[in-house]
Design a protein around this motif. Structure first.
Motif, PDB file in Angstrom:
ATOM      1  N   THR A   8       0.865  -1.167   0.000  1.00  0.00           N
ATOM      2  CA  THR A   8       0.000   0.000   0.000  1.00  0.00           C
ATOM      3  C   THR A   8       0.904   1.219   0.000  1.00  0.00           C
ATOM      4  OG1 THR A   8      -1.535  -1.197   1.434  1.00  0.00           O
ATOM      5  CG2 THR A   8      -1.898   1.173   1.166  1.00  0.00           C
ATOM      6  N   ARG A   9       0.668   2.141  -0.908  1.00  0.00           N
ATOM      7  CA  ARG A   9       1.483   3.355  -0.983  1.00  0.00           C
ATOM      8  C   ARG A   9       0.585   4.553  -0.685  1.00  0.00           C
ATOM      9  NH1 ARG A   9       6.551   0.891  -1.521  1.00  0.00           N
ATOM     10  NH2 ARG A   9       6.619  -0.430  -3.390  1.00  0.00           N
ATOM     11  N   ILE A  10       0.722   5.120   0.488  1.00  0.00           N
ATOM     12  CA  ILE A  10       0.012   6.355   0.810  1.00  0.00           C
ATOM     13  C   ILE A  10       1.069   7.444   0.892  1.00  0.00           C
ATOM     14  CG2 ILE A  10      -1.577   7.515   2.356  1.00  0.00           C
ATOM     15  CD1 ILE A  10      -2.629   4.872   3.260  1.00  0.00           C
ATOM     16  N   LYS A  11       1.155   8.198  -0.181  1.00  0.00           N
ATOM     17  CA  LYS A  11       2.238   9.161  -0.356  1.00  0.00           C
ATOM     18  C   LYS A  11       1.758  10.571  -0.012  1.00  0.00           C
ATOM     19  CE  LYS A  11       4.813   8.712  -4.042  1.00  0.00           C
ATOM     20  NZ  LYS A  11       5.407   8.790  -5.402  1.00  0.00           N
ATOM     21  N   PRO A  12       2.215  11.133   1.103  1.00  0.00           N
ATOM     22  CA  PRO A  12       1.804  12.492   1.461  1.00  0.00           C
ATOM     23  C   PRO A  12       2.543  13.524   0.625  1.00  0.00           C
ATOM     24  CG  PRO A  12       3.406  11.708   3.039  1.00  0.00           C
ATOM     25  CD  PRO A  12       3.152  10.566   2.083  1.00  0.00           C
ATOM     26  N   PRO A  13       2.096  14.764   0.661  1.00  0.00           N
ATOM     27  CA  PRO A  13       2.849  15.811  -0.030  1.00  0.00           C
ATOM     28  C   PRO A  13       4.296  15.836   0.451  1.00  0.00           C
ATOM     29  CG  PRO A  13       0.731  16.648   0.710  1.00  0.00           C
ATOM     30  CD  PRO A  13       0.886  15.287   1.321  1.00  0.00           C
ATOM     31  N   VAL A  14       5.230  15.945  -0.475  1.00  0.00           N
ATOM     32  CA  VAL A  14       6.644  15.866  -0.120  1.00  0.00           C
ATOM     33  C   VAL A  14       7.042  16.978   0.843  1.00  0.00           C
ATOM     34  CG1 VAL A  14       7.466  17.239  -2.083  1.00  0.00           C
ATOM     35  CG2 VAL A  14       8.942  15.480  -1.088  1.00  0.00           C
ATOM     36  N   ALA A  15       6.364  18.128   0.777  1.00  0.00           N
ATOM     37  CA  ALA A  15       6.707  19.246   1.651  1.00  0.00           C
ATOM     38  C   ALA A  15       6.373  18.972   3.110  1.00  0.00           C
ATOM     39  CB  ALA A  15       5.973  20.509   1.179  1.00  0.00           C
ATOM     40  N   VAL A  16       5.555  17.940   3.363  1.00  0.00           N
ATOM     41  CA  VAL A  16       5.161  17.604   4.736  1.00  0.00           C
ATOM     42  C   VAL A  16       6.321  17.018   5.529  1.00  0.00           C
ATOM     43  CG1 VAL A  16       3.756  15.964   6.052  1.00  0.00           C
ATOM     44  CG2 VAL A  16       2.715  17.315   4.230  1.00  0.00           C
ATOM     45  N   LEU A  17       7.255  16.342   4.840  1.00  0.00           N
ATOM     46  CA  LEU A  17       8.292  15.575   5.515  1.00  0.00           C
ATOM     47  C   LEU A  17       9.647  16.259   5.451  1.00  0.00           C
ATOM     48  CD1 LEU A  17       7.351  12.044   4.171  1.00  0.00           C
ATOM     49  CD2 LEU A  17       6.741  13.036   6.380  1.00  0.00           C
ATOM     50  N   PRO A  18      10.452  16.112   6.506  1.00  0.00           N
ATOM     51  CA  PRO A  18      11.829  16.610   6.445  1.00  0.00           C
ATOM     52  C   PRO A  18      12.583  15.901   5.323  1.00  0.00           C
ATOM     53  CG  PRO A  18      11.233  15.963   8.680  1.00  0.00           C
ATOM     54  CD  PRO A  18      10.149  15.469   7.784  1.00  0.00           C
ATOM     55  N   GLU A  19      13.549  16.560   4.744  1.00  0.00           N
ATOM     56  CA  GLU A  19      14.259  16.003   3.598  1.00  0.00           C
ATOM     57  C   GLU A  19      14.835  14.626   3.893  1.00  0.00           C
ATOM     58  OE1 GLU A  19      17.641  17.300   0.305  1.00  0.00           O
ATOM     59  OE2 GLU A  19      17.033  18.675   1.903  1.00  0.00           O
ATOM     60  N   GLY A  20      15.355  14.418   5.092  1.00  0.00           N
ATOM     61  CA  GLY A  20      15.960  13.137   5.434  1.00  0.00           C
ATOM     62  C   GLY A  20      14.978  12.003   5.579  1.00  0.00           C
TER      63      GLY A  20
END
Length: 323
Positions: A133-145
């Protein structure tokens, strides 16, 4: 399967290495029960983590997509294993979470889906345990690391046969990808290289980040994005080059990617449990019990936690061709 010309579908699959069957599933009848089950899971997890002080709020007044986004933000992506329908590929412990709900199991053996799978690999269908299952949030939500976590960031170019063990080289493994929410170029839909399945197995390199994929310079510029709607299903060969874009939208992109192969063929991940989803010759061999499915995964988890997780990568990280 009414309204579907089997020969046209198979001809496109053979020519391009993939085919999208639009509207194969019914969003309400086939997908909504899974969405509701995951809503219950998110209820439980957000309340649990709020009680433990990991979240500032349960966010229970928000719709699923917005709520998951907030949980992803505050947990820095740690929700992922709770929602996946497989174990991770390393560091497995007796309490490593995964989702084994009955609605997810029913999706794996959905009759409409299996009717289509049968067109490609025949009537003896094994549900390969390489499933996610791939639940991909907006990339800006997560720290780069934290963005490189499986299923969260952009997925590098790869072939599905390139990320399993060599024993599956002779298997007729079929990839089945379906969106739960609309998949767009903005929120990170899949990208494919038409005709790339004719090349055979391509070199995959392991980056310093640990992510594995085909070097970009070995990918044709003729690749295309595949926006899809809930109910659409993508079928790919094991050699088709594909990846996914980053989610630069303000909401999640949610999908399932599944694998099937003929009964008796190797899965490429033998230490994970698959099951017979359909057998025209021996219907009694089919697995219909979601509790038994879950139990098989828990047994595998206990066994793997008590030993060293087998090496699933077939590529040498020090391969000079990857320098």
């Amino acid at each position: 399967m009414q309204g579907i010309d089997k020969q046209t579908v198979l001809d496109e699959f053979d020519e391009q290495g993939f085919v999208v069957m639009e509207g194969l599933l019914d969003p309400e009848e086939d997908i909504r029960p899974v969405v509701d089950e995951y809503g219950d899971l998110l209820d439980w997890l957000s309340r649990k983590w709020h009680e433990e002080g990991k979240l500032t709020d349960t966010f229970e007044d928000l719709p699923f997509a917005e709520r998951l986004t907030e949980v992803a933000r505050e947990s820095e992506g740690e929700y992922y294993n709770y929602f996946d329908i497989s174990l991770p590929q390393s560091s497995i412990e007796p309490d490593t979470p995964m989702h084994t709900g009955p609605r997810a199991f029913e999706l794996l053996r959905n009759e409409r889906l299996l009717d289509a799978v049968e067109m490609f690999i025949g009537p003896e269908i094994f549900c390969n345990p390489v499933q996610h299952t791939r639940i991909k949030p907006p990339v800006a939500v997560l720290p780069e690391g934290k963005r490189l976590h499986a299923g969260i960031a952009m997925t590098p170019w790869h072939q599905d046969i390139g990320v399993v063990t060599e024993e599956a080289d002779e298997s007729d493994m079929l990839t089945v990808w379906l969106p739960v929410t609309e998949a767009t170029e903005e929120n990170g839909c899949l990208t494919v290289v038409p005709g790339s399945h004719r090349h055979g197995l391509d070199l995959h390199c392991v980056a310093p980040s640990g992510k594995m994929g085909i070097p970009d310079e070995n990918i044709s510029p003729d690749h295309i994005a595949l926006p899809m709607k809930p109910g659409d299903v993508l079928f790919m060969t094991k050699y088709t080059q594909h990846g996914s874009l980053e989610n630069v939208s303000d909401t999640i992109r949610w999908s399932f990617d599944l694998r099937y192969n003929p009964v008796g063929q190797a899965t490429g991940r033998a230490w994970f449990p698959g099951f017979i989803a359909r057998s025209r010759s021996n219907p009694d061999s089919e697995l219909h019990d979601p509790e038994r499915w879950a139990e098989r995964w828990f047994i595998a988890r206990d066994d793997l936690a008590a030993s060293r997780t087998p090496e699933f990568r077939r590529w040498d990280p020090d391969d000079p061709l990857c320098a």
